[in-house]
Write a protein that holds these residues in place. Structure first.
Motif, mmCIF file in Angstrom:
data_model
loop_
_atom_site.group_PDB
_atom_site.id
_atom_site.type_symbol
_atom_site.label_atom_id
_atom_site.label_comp_id
_atom_site.label_asym_id
_atom_site.label_seq_id
_atom_site.Cartn_x
_atom_site.Cartn_y
_atom_site.Cartn_z
ATOM 1 N N ILE A 1 0.460 7.317 -6.618
ATOM 2 C CA ILE A 1 -0.313 8.216 -6.758
ATOM 3 C C ILE A 1 0.276 9.482 -6.404
ATOM 4 C CG2 ILE A 1 -2.521 9.043 -5.644
ATOM 5 C CD1 ILE A 1 -3.071 5.922 -5.103
ATOM 6 N N ASP A 2 0.785 9.779 -5.258
ATOM 7 C CA ASP A 2 1.344 11.061 -4.812
ATOM 8 C C ASP A 2 2.580 11.665 -6.083
ATOM 9 O OD1 ASP A 2 0.345 10.891 -2.577
ATOM 10 O OD2 ASP A 2 1.966 10.260 -1.413
ATOM 11 N N ALA A 3 3.115 10.455 -6.793
ATOM 12 C CA ALA A 3 4.250 11.247 -7.774
ATOM 13 C C ALA A 3 3.520 11.618 -9.083
ATOM 14 C CB ALA A 3 5.125 10.163 -8.279
ATOM 15 N N ALA B 1 0.856 -1.248 0.013
ATOM 16 C CA ALA B 1 0.041 0.036 0.067
ATOM 17 C C ALA B 1 0.903 1.326 -0.103
ATOM 18 C CB ALA B 1 -0.881 -0.034 1.283
ATOM 19 N N ASP B 2 2.013 1.129 0.549
ATOM 20 C CA ASP B 2 2.957 2.293 0.717
ATOM 21 C C ASP B 2 3.412 2.670 -0.674
ATOM 22 O OD1 ASP B 2 2.737 2.731 3.381
ATOM 23 O OD2 ASP B 2 4.454 1.452 3.769
ATOM 24 N N GLU B 3 3.748 1.627 -1.597
ATOM 25 C CA GLU B 3 3.998 1.854 -2.867
ATOM 26 C C GLU B 3 3.275 2.247 -3.629
ATOM 27 O OE1 GLU B 3 7.757 -1.299 -3.776
ATOM 28 O OE2 GLU B 3 5.620 -2.050 -3.960
#
Length: 55
Positions: A11-13, A4-6
């Motif tokens: 998404i953020d990038a 989930a962190d990846e």
């Protein structure tokens, strides 16, 4: 994605970035509820076609 962190990092990038002159939105997919939009009805609208050889 392995975690989930990846997924959140991707998404953020990519969210709010420019793609071919347009700003894109990237977020986590949500399941759609099926009842908020009535089905489309085209009634007796012409369906196109009718082309062919015109000699």
């Amino acid at each position: 994605m392995e975690s989930a962190d990846e997924a959140q990092a991707a998404i953020d990038a990519l969210n709010e970035q420019d793609l071919d002159g347009r700003t894109i939105r990237v977020n986590v997919a949500q399941e759609r509820s099926g009842g908020d939009r009535p089905p489309r009805d085209f009634g007796n609208a012409p369906r196109g076609g009718g082309g062919g050889y015109r000699g």
